[in-house]
Design an enzyme around this catalytic site. Structure first.
Site, PDB file in Angstrom:
ATOM      1  N   ASN A  62       0.812  -1.211   0.000  1.00  0.00           N
ATOM      2  CA  ASN A  62       0.000   0.000   0.000  1.00  0.00           C
ATOM      3  C   ASN A  62       0.852   1.270   0.000  1.00  0.00           C
ATOM      4  OD1 ASN A  62      -2.554   1.071  -0.089  1.00  0.00           O
ATOM      5  ND2 ASN A  62      -2.815   1.129   2.127  1.00  0.00           N
ATOM      6  N   HIS A  74     -15.215  -2.947   9.777  1.00  0.00           N
ATOM      7  CA  HIS A  74     -14.707  -1.717  10.376  1.00  0.00           C
ATOM      8  C   HIS A  74     -15.860  -0.769  10.651  1.00  0.00           C
ATOM      9  CE1 HIS A  74     -10.248  -1.800   8.868  1.00  0.00           C
ATOM     10  NE2 HIS A  74     -10.596  -2.911   9.477  1.00  0.00           N
ATOM     11  N   TYR A 130      -7.226   7.773  14.604  1.00  0.00           N
ATOM     12  CA  TYR A 130      -6.933   6.786  13.564  1.00  0.00           C
ATOM     13  C   TYR A 130      -8.221   6.207  12.952  1.00  0.00           C
ATOM     14  CZ  TYR A 130      -6.094   2.264  11.552  1.00  0.00           C
ATOM     15  OH  TYR A 130      -6.136   1.192  10.709  1.00  0.00           O
ATOM     16  N   ASP A 168      -8.389  -1.023  17.637  1.00  0.00           N
ATOM     17  CA  ASP A 168      -7.026  -0.900  17.092  1.00  0.00           C
ATOM     18  C   ASP A 168      -6.365   0.363  17.643  1.00  0.00           C
ATOM     19  OD1 ASP A 168      -4.737  -0.896  15.553  1.00  0.00           O
ATOM     20  OD2 ASP A 168      -5.767  -1.125  13.625  1.00  0.00           O
ATOM     21  N   HIS A 190      -3.218   1.086  16.885  1.00  0.00           N
ATOM     22  CA  HIS A 190      -2.339   1.482  15.782  1.00  0.00           C
ATOM     23  C   HIS A 190      -0.963   1.950  16.253  1.00  0.00           C
ATOM     24  CE1 HIS A 190      -2.284   2.461  11.331  1.00  0.00           C
ATOM     25  NE2 HIS A 190      -2.957   1.332  11.412  1.00  0.00           N
ATOM     26  N   GLU A 246      -5.703  -4.410  19.377  1.00  0.00           N
ATOM     27  CA  GLU A 246      -4.777  -4.557  18.243  1.00  0.00           C
ATOM     28  C   GLU A 246      -3.655  -3.524  18.303  1.00  0.00           C
ATOM     29  OE1 GLU A 246      -6.888  -4.722  14.583  1.00  0.00           O
ATOM     30  OE2 GLU A 246      -5.193  -4.064  13.377  1.00  0.00           O
ATOM     31  N   GLU A 248       0.351  -6.911  11.484  1.00  0.00           N
ATOM     32  CA  GLU A 248      -0.027  -6.593  10.098  1.00  0.00           C
ATOM     33  C   GLU A 248       1.131  -5.986   9.319  1.00  0.00           C
ATOM     34  OE1 GLU A 248      -3.375  -4.073  11.147  1.00  0.00           O
ATOM     35  OE2 GLU A 248      -2.340  -2.336  10.359  1.00  0.00           O
ATOM     36  N   HIS A 281      -4.470  -9.782   8.289  1.00  0.00           N
ATOM     37  CA  HIS A 281      -4.730  -8.430   7.819  1.00  0.00           C
ATOM     38  C   HIS A 281      -5.626  -8.494   6.577  1.00  0.00           C
ATOM     39  CE1 HIS A 281      -2.887  -4.325   6.518  1.00  0.00           C
ATOM     40  NE2 HIS A 281      -3.788  -4.132   7.439  1.00  0.00           N
TER      41      HIS A 281
HETATM   42 MG   LIG Z   1      -4.692  -2.551  12.205  1.00  0.00          MG
END
Ligand SMILES: [Mg+2]
Length: 408
Positions: free
Chosen positions: A37, A122, A160, A215, A217, A241, A267, A317
């Site tokens: 990505n 999500h 996030y 998450d 992050h 996460e 991930e 992921h």
């Molecule tokens: Mg994540």
């Protein structure tokens, strides 16, 4: 049997998918996903400039030897670019193997351990009320598990994976467009004071059966992550996460010593060598690698087997940056893996994406049902691919309020 040609395509609806197609002298072809990505041209160049010229003439059935040839032969090993490139080749060779055997890949792994594989959606919102609407939407769609992220009062910019305005939270995607990244501002104290109460409200509203994931992050330090995990114990999360930066395999010791909250990480890992200590020391509950940039099916199977020895389950992921080819590889691994946990799933099933990658893997009531077609069970329409071109993008960067760069 010989590989006669291989081509790389970059592009797709809203994403720069990196798709590898390997051709053979028997007319059977295989597909792989090398999408990294926002750095998509790099695995594409690695494939085109270095790997494909070596691949021509090899026997595609020797997928293990070909994997070792590229991995050991690179000398400068691992890293996301190389592993995404190896991963795409490996997926394509497994696809060929399945087509030659006339079997879906899960049969070559050992058959099905389950019919459907649970996925999570999500849910997100500009604020908690907006997030509640988003969770309700996915519950109504039949999802049994949702990841929840919401805007935080007093946070200087959107947190996030959170929209800046209310109302569009069921299909929200972070904007990665442009080479210059968007800048977000983060404040750990504001987050730590607000989020545990928000998670408790979500649990109270949706009851005990919904699997709730959250998450972080990578944004908390080890001590902060331990404090946060303790403070959300009563919520009964399915997982917490990436509570700490992923580079530090020791960072979760403090959290583990102070909390029984299930932890998911990985991930951004590219190999077993980034998670072997986490798994062997039983510091995590779910491993989040992806077939795309963790070296393909061959390498991810090794991680799954190591994880299984230590009660660690899979939670691959599944960001929209993985093309339906990677998601097909995951569907087969998820159908087989005795230590399957859950699969991240974002809605890829737009008409444009389905037209580019036709398949009959299907999602129903929050479960993915694997295709019985030989190989990966997904195809690639080269005529459709001509509609798309590469468009550069970037992940946002994060700064603290005083301007210090922090972890996205
Ligand atoms: Mg994540």
């Amino acid at each position: 049997m010989k590989i006669t040609d291989a081509q790389v395509f970059v592009g797709g609806p809203g994403k720069n998918y990196v798709t590898l197609k390997i051709m053979t002298d028997q007319g059977v072809y295989g597909l792989g996903d090398a999408t990294l990505n926002n750095r998509e041209t790099l695995p594409a160049a690695y494939l085109t400039d270095y790997l494909i010229p070596n691949l021509i003439g090899m026997d595609p059935r020797n997928s293990e030897d070909i994997w070792q040839f590229f991995y050991r032969g690179a000398y400068f090993r691992r890293g996301p670019i190389a592993m995404a490139a190896f991963g795409a080749i490996d997926m394509a060779l497994w696809d060929i193997k399945g087509k030659l055997a006339n079997m879906p890949l899960y049969q070559l792994f050992g058959g099905k351990s389950r019919e459907g594989a649970m996925v999570y959606a999500h849910a997100t919102g500009a604020d908690l009320e907006d997030l509640m609407d988003s969770v309700a939407h996915f519950v109504e769609q039949g999802y049994k598990a949702v990841r929840v992220q919401c805007g935080i009062p007093g946070m200087p910019s959107a947190s996030y994976a959170v929209p800046e305005t209310k109302g569009a939270s069921t299909e929200y995607m972070t904007d990665f467009s442009g080479v210059r990244p968007k800048v977000e501002t983060w404040d750990t104290g504001t987050y730590m004071r607000y989020m545990p109460g928000a998670l408790a409200e979500i649990r109270a509203r949706f009851g005990p059966d919904l699997h709730i994931l959250h998450d972080v992050h990578h944004r908390l330090l080890p001590r902060e992550a331990a404090e946060f995990a303790k403070s959300v114990e009563s919520v009964g999360l399915f997982w917490l996460e990436d509570p700490t930066p992923a580079e530090d395999q020791e960072a979760l010791r403090l959290l583990r010593a102070h909390s029984t909250v299930p932890v998911a990480i990985g991930e951004v890992f590219n190999s077993i060598w980034e998670c072997n200590k986490l798994i062997e020391n039983e510091l995590i509950d779910f491993i989040r690698v992806a077939a795309t940039y963790a070296g393909g099916i061959t390498h991810v199977k090794r991680i799954i087997d190591l994880a299984g020895l230590h009660h660690v389950r899979t939670g691959f992921h599944g960001a929209p940056s993985h093309s339906p080819i990677c998601m097909a590889a995951h569907a087969h691994l998820n159908a087989w893996a005795p230590n399957f946990g859950i699969q991240e799933y974002l809605v890829l099933g737009t008409p444009a994406c389905d037209a580019l990658f036709p398949s009959d893997h299907r999602m129903e009531n929050g479960m993915v049902y694997v295709s019985d077609a030989p190989g990966l069970g997904v195809d690639f329409d080269e005529t459709e691919a001509k509609r798309y071109t590469y468009s550069p993008g970037s992940h946002p960067v994060v700064r603290l309020q005083d301007g210090t760069i922090w972890n996205y």
